[in-house]
Design a protein around this motif. Structure first.
Motif, PDB file in Angstrom:
ATOM      1  N   PHE A   1     -12.406  -2.524  -2.739  1.00 57.59           N
ATOM      2  CA  PHE A   1     -12.476  -1.620  -1.342  1.00 57.59           C
ATOM      3  C   PHE A   1     -14.036  -2.327  -1.514  1.00 57.59           C
TER       4      PHE A   1
ATOM      5  N   ILE B   1       0.815   4.552  -0.172  1.00 56.70           N
ATOM      6  CA  ILE B   1       0.006   3.648   0.307  1.00 56.70           C
ATOM      7  C   ILE B   1      -0.292   4.467   1.726  1.00 56.70           C
TER       8      ILE B   1
ATOM      9  N   GLN C   1      -3.258   5.552   2.717  1.00 56.71           N
ATOM     10  CA  GLN C   1      -4.309   5.230   3.453  1.00 56.71           C
ATOM     11  C   GLN C   1      -4.640   4.046   3.472  1.00 56.71           C
ATOM     12  N   ASP C   2      -4.410   3.196   2.949  1.00 60.99           N
ATOM     13  CA  ASP C   2      -4.122   1.752   2.985  1.00 60.99           C
ATOM     14  C   ASP C   2      -3.954   1.326   3.829  1.00 60.99           C
TER      15      ASP C   2
ATOM     16  N   SER D   1      -0.795  -0.796  -4.127  1.00 62.45           N
ATOM     17  CA  SER D   1      -0.634   0.247  -3.801  1.00 62.45           C
ATOM     18  C   SER D   1       1.085   0.413  -4.508  1.00 62.45           C
TER      19      SER D   1
ATOM     20  N   ARG E   1      -4.726  -4.766  -1.021  1.00 65.84           N
ATOM     21  CA  ARG E   1      -4.874  -3.449  -1.749  1.00 65.84           C
ATOM     22  C   ARG E   1      -3.453  -3.086  -1.902  1.00 65.84           C
ATOM     23  N   LEU E   2      -2.838  -3.015   0.043  1.00 66.13           N
ATOM     24  CA  LEU E   2      -1.140  -2.511   0.366  1.00 66.13           C
ATOM     25  C   LEU E   2      -1.068  -2.996  -0.879  1.00 66.13           C
TER      26      LEU E   2
ATOM     27  N   LEU F   1      -7.688  -5.583   2.112  1.00 66.60           N
ATOM     28  CA  LEU F   1      -6.731  -4.908   2.463  1.00 66.60           C
ATOM     29  C   LEU F   1      -4.977  -5.013   2.356  1.00 66.60           C
TER      30      LEU F   1
ATOM     31  N   GLU G   1      -6.530   1.418  -8.752  1.00 67.62           N
ATOM     32  CA  GLU G   1      -7.381   0.843  -7.502  1.00 67.62           C
ATOM     33  C   GLU G   1      -8.221  -0.181  -7.734  1.00 67.62           C
TER      34      GLU G   1
END
Length: 500
Positions: free
Chosen positions: A434, A384, A386-387, A423, A419-420, A416, A429
């Motif tokens: 995004f 994780i 990048q997120d 991940s 996304r977290l 976000l 993804e």
């Protein structure tokens, strides 16, 4: 507030003179009783009878929460009348304050105030404590208007055919997932499965108000999935009631879902806006209007909390950098310790954010903490990386721009968070989401957010240049280049955010 959910004060206005006269008489009777309880028992019974009539009138004008509050005053008077409580000056003061608060509340409704019965919760709590009740719950006074117009996104979904087998299968899947969640066996995945089952059931009921229960239940599951619900609420009981509603559908019975619906809406009202679904529910049912107004922190105190968050974010980033390096995995556990330090710093960030005004930085801080709790070792942290870098960057922007956070900021936080979660669950993804992040940040650029991002990238690149100069001047200085990948990674994350 929507017109369908707004309280109409006209019926109350027509009966208010009678209510005011009755409450005044109740007060006089109680003064007589407390002046001499032994000789004033008839006055107490008169006060009880008059108050009971008032509660009946309040029920007639659809003030369910206020009726519940009035009934609590009745209970205290009944216990005094039954001699199960010895009258005291404390009882007199509590009852007087409660009656005064009731009168003021009704007068405010007539003047156009929102019907947020929770404004009476402090007096309600005092009444219960006077009766020996140790715990009081806000949800007791939470009665939102349910007769609202559901959005077309709910009503427009085609009704499935052959619904009984579909509901039966959905319930089986829901029960299996509920059991996994109760056992904390991959709880995030279990909640997603329950959400899918609930939405399936929604398509198996007619395209009318009967869909509202399942729509609301899906919103509750969103709050649990993205850690948006406040601690201490009875989520376990609510999820069990959802299962009972599925059972009622299969049996063709008419189970009363009103209490569960109100309780679910209370959870949503107290939760952060974690998804578009939750945002739509809050708007449709005007949930914020049923909450008492938050008293904002003084500017000086707010500034202090924000400065503490800035400091905490700096050390959190440092521990995150060490957690990602992974050197300690084979060299004494140093990085694993750094991962734990990051978890602790993220927890402190979350605690500090809870002290700020509602619906500001709490949700994003909670998501960072939830992601941190997943990073008990460097390998998980890499998943994780990048997120998390994007989330901490967004939190820094939120701290700097706290006084004028807009809906775009909260939209970014929700995306976000998704996304977290993806991940952490090793989901592929979501490129569409995004792209939404990028689009939202382009909009934020117009709101002068580009400046802080540019300064952050420029500062990182300067540190990278200095580190490289020192290393190439003396290759033995390998410590100089150790933090550089992390700095470049943050620059990369910022470039992603700006669609560069």
């Amino acid at each position: 507030m929507s017109q369908t959910a707004q309280f109409n004060p006209l019926p109350l206005l027509s009966v208010m003179p009678g209510i005011a006269s009755s409450l005044e008489q109740v007060g006089h009777d109680l003064d007589h009783y407390f002046a001499g309880p032994a000789a004033g028992r008839d006055a107490l019974h008169n006060a009880l009878a008059e108050l009971h009539r008032v509660c009946g009138v309040l029920q007639m004008v659809s003030l369910k929460g206020v009726t519940r509050y009035g009934e609590e005053i009745e209970k205290l008077l009944q216990e005094l009348a039954a001699s199960s409580l010895a009258p005291s000056p404390a009882h007199r003061d509590v009852i007087q304050r409660s009656l005064t608060a009731l009168t003021h509340y009704l007068e405010a409704l007539i003047d156009g105030a929102s019907n947020a019965t929770l404004r009476l919760f402090h007096q309600y709590q005092e009444l219960q404590q006077a009766r020996g009740v140790e715990m009081s719950f806000e949800v007791d006074l939470f009665f939102p208007e349910l007769s609202v117009e559901l959005p077309q996104s709910v009503l427009g979904i085609p009704l499935e055919t052959d619904v009984q087998p579909r509901i039966k299968l959905a319930r089986s899947q829901y029960q299996q997932a509920l059991l996994k969640w109760l056992r904390q066996n991959n709880p995030a995945e279990a909640l997603q499965q329950m959400r899918t089952a609930v939405l399936t059931v929604m398509t198996c009921v007619p395209q009318d108000q009967r869909r509202s229960f399942w729509w609301i239940a899906a919103g509750v599951l969103d709050c649990l999935i993205f850690d948006g619900a406040p601690p201490g609420l009875n989520a376990k009981g609510l999820l069990s009631r959802v299962d009972l509603q599925m059972k009622a559908l299969l049996e063709g019975s008419q189970a009363d879902n009103y209490p569960a619906t109100c309780e679910m809406l209370y959870l949503l009202a107290r939760s952060h806006v974690v998804s578009e679904l939750v945002a739509s529910l809050k708007q449709t049912y005007a949930l914020d209007d049923y909450l008492p107004d938050d008293s904002s922190l003084p500017l000086s105190q707010t500034a202090l909390v924000l400065e503490q968050m800035r400091t905490q974010l700096v050390v959190a980033r440092e521990s995150w950098e060490k957690c990602l390096q992974g050197d300690g995995a084979t060299g004494g556990g140093g990085s694993a310790q750094s991962c734990q330090e990051f978890i602790n710093h993220a927890d402190q960030l979350r605690a500090l954010a809870e002290g700020l005004d509602r619906n500001t930085l709490q949700f994003l801080s909670t998501q960072i903490h939830a992601g941190a709790a997943h990073c008990v070792e460097p390998e998980r942290a890499q998943r994780i990386a990048q997120d998390m870098a994007m989330a901490m960057l967004l939190l820094e922007i939120g701290i700097d721009q706290y006084s004028h956070l807009g809906s775009n900021y909260h939209d970014q936080a929700r995306i976000l968070a998704q996304r977290l979660q993806g991940s952490m669950m090793r989901m592929p993804e979501d490129t569409e989401k995004f792209a939404e992040v990028i689009a939202l940040h382009s909009e934020m650029e117009k709101r002068k957010i580009l400046g802080p991002l540019a300064n952050e990238m420029q500062g990182n690149l300067q540190h990278v240049e200095q580190g490289l100069n020192a290393f190439f001047a003396d290759p033995a200085k390998r410590e100089e280049i150790r933090p550089l990948p992390r700095l470049l990674h943050q620059v990369l994350a910022a470039m992603h955010l700006l669609s560069l």
